[in-house]
Design a protein around this motif. Structure first.
Motif, short mmCIF file in Angstrom:
data_model
loop_
_atom_site.label_atom_id
_atom_site.label_comp_id
_atom_site.label_asym_id
_atom_site.label_seq_id
_atom_site.Cartn_x
_atom_site.Cartn_y
_atom_site.Cartn_z
N LYS A 248 4.94 14.36 -6.97
CA LYS A 248 5.14 13.06 -7.72
C LYS A 248 5.96 13.34 -8.94
O LYS A 248 6.60 12.59 -9.64
CB LYS A 248 3.87 12.66 -8.21
N ARG B 155 0.86 -1.27 -0.13
CA ARG B 155 0.03 -0.09 0.04
C ARG B 155 0.68 1.27 -0.06
O ARG B 155 0.64 2.18 -0.67
CB ARG B 155 -1.02 0.02 1.39
N ALA B 156 1.93 1.22 0.76
CA ALA B 156 2.65 2.35 0.97
C ALA B 156 3.53 2.58 -0.25
O ALA B 156 3.81 3.85 -0.79
CB ALA B 156 3.63 2.32 2.07
N ASN C 28 2.69 2.00 -3.34
CA ASN C 28 1.71 2.28 -4.33
C ASN C 28 1.12 3.63 -4.06
O ASN C 28 0.40 4.22 -4.87
CB ASN C 28 0.78 1.19 -4.69
N ASP C 29 1.40 4.44 -2.96
CA ASP C 29 0.69 5.66 -2.57
C ASP C 29 1.88 6.30 -1.69
O ASP C 29 1.68 6.65 -0.51
CB ASP C 29 -0.55 5.54 -1.92
N GLU C 30 2.86 6.66 -2.36
CA GLU C 30 4.16 7.27 -1.59
C GLU C 30 3.72 8.68 -1.12
O GLU C 30 3.94 9.00 0.02
CB GLU C 30 5.42 7.39 -2.38
N THR C 31 2.78 9.55 -1.83
CA THR C 31 2.35 10.56 -1.52
C THR C 31 1.69 10.80 0.03
O THR C 31 2.09 11.58 0.90
CB THR C 31 1.32 11.17 -2.32
N ASN C 32 1.12 9.78 0.32
CA ASN C 32 0.24 9.80 1.59
C ASN C 32 0.82 8.71 2.80
O ASN C 32 0.40 8.30 3.76
CB ASN C 32 -1.04 9.32 1.51
N ASN C 33 2.06 8.16 2.51
CA ASN C 33 2.62 7.06 3.44
C ASN C 33 4.07 7.43 3.83
O ASN C 33 4.90 8.19 2.67
CB ASN C 33 2.49 5.71 2.88
N GLU D 19 0.77 17.87 -4.65
CA GLU D 19 1.10 16.25 -4.96
C GLU D 19 1.65 16.09 -6.37
O GLU D 19 2.15 15.34 -6.61
CB GLU D 19 -0.37 15.52 -4.68
N HIS D 20 0.99 16.95 -7.30
CA HIS D 20 1.44 16.91 -8.53
C HIS D 20 3.03 17.31 -8.73
O HIS D 20 3.99 16.52 -9.16
CB HIS D 20 0.75 17.93 -9.42
N LYS E 121 -4.02 19.13 -4.58
CA LYS E 121 -3.82 18.41 -5.90
C LYS E 121 -2.52 18.98 -6.55
O LYS E 121 -1.70 18.19 -7.20
CB LYS E 121 -4.93 18.85 -6.79
#
Ligand SMILES: *Cc1c(COP(=O)(O)O)cnc(C)c1O
Length: 384
Positions: free
Chosen positions: A231, A43-44, A46-51, A227-228, A224
Motif C-alpha cells: 500500500k 469492492r475491488a 476499495n481493497d486493491e490488496t486482495n483483488n 500489505e503495508h 500485515k
C-alpha cells in the motif's frame, strides 16, 4: 521443508486448477481487469490488496509466483518487484521516516550501500555500518531511534555471515525490524524467517530466475507487513514486475532444487581444487572448513551456492587481467546465479582498492562439468 515438500511447491502448488487444464500457467498479459457489476467494481477499488484491478497492483501470473516463493521461504506473503533493488529499497522505505536510524552490514550489495549512504541520508535517515560477524557489535550500535537491522548473509564478495537467530532475538527484544538479503543461499539452502527474521528480500535476477535472462526482485514476510509495503511503496513507486518476467521465473523455479544441488556439488569440487593451488592465497567459501564461520554456515544453511571469492598471490592489475583473459569458460560479467560460470575481479570496479582487496577475484560456478572448469582455471593460473 524437506525435498518432497519443495518439489510439491515448485511443481504443483497454486497450479492445480489452471484454465483449460493448462499445465503451464497462462501469462495474463493484461493491464486492467473488468467487473460484472458496480458492486464488484467498487469492492475491488476499495481493497486493491486482495483483488485484481490493475496490473501495477496484482496480476494472476505474478500471484502464482508470489504464493510459491512465500511457501518456499515459509512466509505468509510475498510481493514481486521489477528488480532486486526495487524490492530492497521499497522494503526499507516502508518502515522508516526522517530522523530514524538503520544498522546495516558493511559489505552488502553495492546499490544497497548506496541506498543507505547517498539516498536515505538526503531524508535525514542515518545508517551505521557494521562488520556483522559479531552480534555484540550490532547490539552496541542500537539507538532509541533504530528501526531496521539490514543483513545479507553471506555477503557476496567477502562471504561474511551473520548469526541470524541471535540477531533476530536481539532485534525483537527492542522492537527493531530485521531484513535479510537471501539471494546467495536461496530458500533451498536457507530459510531466515524460520530463524526469526522479519523480512526476506531477493534479487530474483540471480538463482530464482536462474538463466540470466531477466531482472526482478521479491520481498517475503508476514501478511500485515507485505500489505503495508504494497500500500505504501509498491503502489506509489510502481516498480512492478511484468507478467512475462513472472512466468520466466516460474519456469526457472521448476529446476531450482536440481540447479542448487549441482551448483553446490560443483563449487565444492572447484573450491577444494583451488584451496591447494600455489597461486591462490585463500579461497573464501562458507562451506570450506578453512572459512572462519564454517560452523555457523552449517548451522544456518543446508548448503552453499556457486558464488565465492579467491585471493590470488598477486594484486597486480596487469597480472590479474592476464589471468582473467586466459579463462575460456568463465564469462567476464557482473551478476551471477545463472547456468553459466563467471569471473569478476575486484580491481575492475575498485581500481584504488587497498592492497589486501586488490587480489580478490569473484567466481561463479555454473552448471557446466566441474572438471572442465578446473582445467580452465588450471590453465589460466599457470602463468600468473
Ligand atoms: C544483484 C543483487 C541485488 C540487486 O538485484 P537486481 O535484481 O540486480 O536489482 C541485491 N542483492 C544482491 C546480493 C545481489 O547480488
Amino acid at each position: 521443508m524437506n525435498n518432497k515438500e519443495i518439489t510439491y511447491v515448485l511443481h504443483h502448488y497454486k497450479e492445480e486448477d489452471l484454465p483449460f487444464g493448462a499445465v503451464s500457467p497462462p501469462i495474463f498479459q493484461t493491464s486492467i481487469f473488468s467487473f460484472k457489476s458496480f458492486h464488484d467494481f467498487s469492492r475491488a477499488l476499495n481493497d486493491e490488496t486482495n483483488n485484481y484491478l490493475y496490473t501495477r497492483g496484482n496480476n494472476p501470473t505474478v500471484n502464482i509466483l508470489e504464493e510459491k516463493i512465500a511457501a518456499l521461504e515459509q512466509g505468509e506473503k510475498a510481493k514481486f518487484f521489477a528488480s532486486g533493488v526495487a524490492a530492497i529499497a521499497s522494503s526499507v522505505l516502508a518502515f522508516v521516516r526522517s530522523g530514524d536510524h538503520i544498522i546495516s552490514v558493511k559489505d552488502c550489495y553495492s546499490w544497497t550501500q548506496t541506498l543507505f549512504e547517498r539516498y536515505l541520508s538526503r531524508f535525514g535517515i542515518e545508517t551505521t555500518f557494521v562488520e556483522g560477524t559479531n552480534v555484540d557489535e550490532i547490539e552496541d550500535m542500537i539507538k532509541p531511534n533504530t528501526k531496521i537491522i539490514y543483513l545479507e548473509s553471506p555477503t557476496t564478495f567477502t562471504f561474511k555471515l551473520q548469526n541470524l537467530r541471535q540477531i533476530a532475538v536481539v532485534a525483537k527484544k527492542q522492537g527493531i525490524r530485521t531484513i535479510v538479503d537471501n539471494s546467495w543461499a536461496t530458500p533451498y539452502f536457507q530459510q531466515p524467517i524460520n530463524m526469526g527474521i522479519d523480512l526476506v528480500v531477493h534479487s530474483a535476477s540471480k538463482y530464482l530466475g536462474g538463466h540470466s535472462d531477466l531482472v526482478a526482485g521479491v520481498v517475503i514476510g508476514k501478511r500485515k507487513e507485505i500489505e503495508h509495503i504494497f500500500k505504501t511503496e509498491f503502489l506509489n513507486i510502481g516498480a512492478v514486475i511484468d507478467p512475462f518476467t513472472a512466468w520466466l521465473i516460474l519456469r526457472g523455479l521448476r529446476t531450482l532444487h536440481i540447479r542448487m544441488q549441482r551448483h553446490f556439488e560443483s563449487t565444492m569440487k572447484v573450491t577444494k581444487y583451488l584451496s591447494s593451488h600455489p597461486k591462490v592465497e585463500r579461497v573464501i567459501y562458507p562451506f570450506l572448513n578453512s572459512h572462519p564461520q564454517f560452523e555457523l554456515a552449517k548451522r544456518q544453511m543446508s548448503g552453499g551456492s556457486g558464488l565465492f571469492s579467491i585471493k590470488l598471490i598477486t594484486g597486480n592489475i596487469n597480472r590479474i587481467s592476464k589471468f582473467v583473459d586466459k579463462l575460456r569458460y568463465f564469462k567476464k560479467a557482473v551478476s551471477w546465479g545463472g547456468y553459466e560460470s563467471l569471473v569478476f575481479p575486484y580491481v575492475i570496479s575498485h581500481p584504488d582498492a587497498p592492497k589486501d582487496l586488490r587480489s580478490l577475484v569473484r567466481l561463479h560456478i555454473g552448471l557446466e562439468e566441474p572438471e572442465m572448469l578446473i582445467k580452465d582455471l588450471e590453465n589460466a593460473l599457470k602463468d600468473l
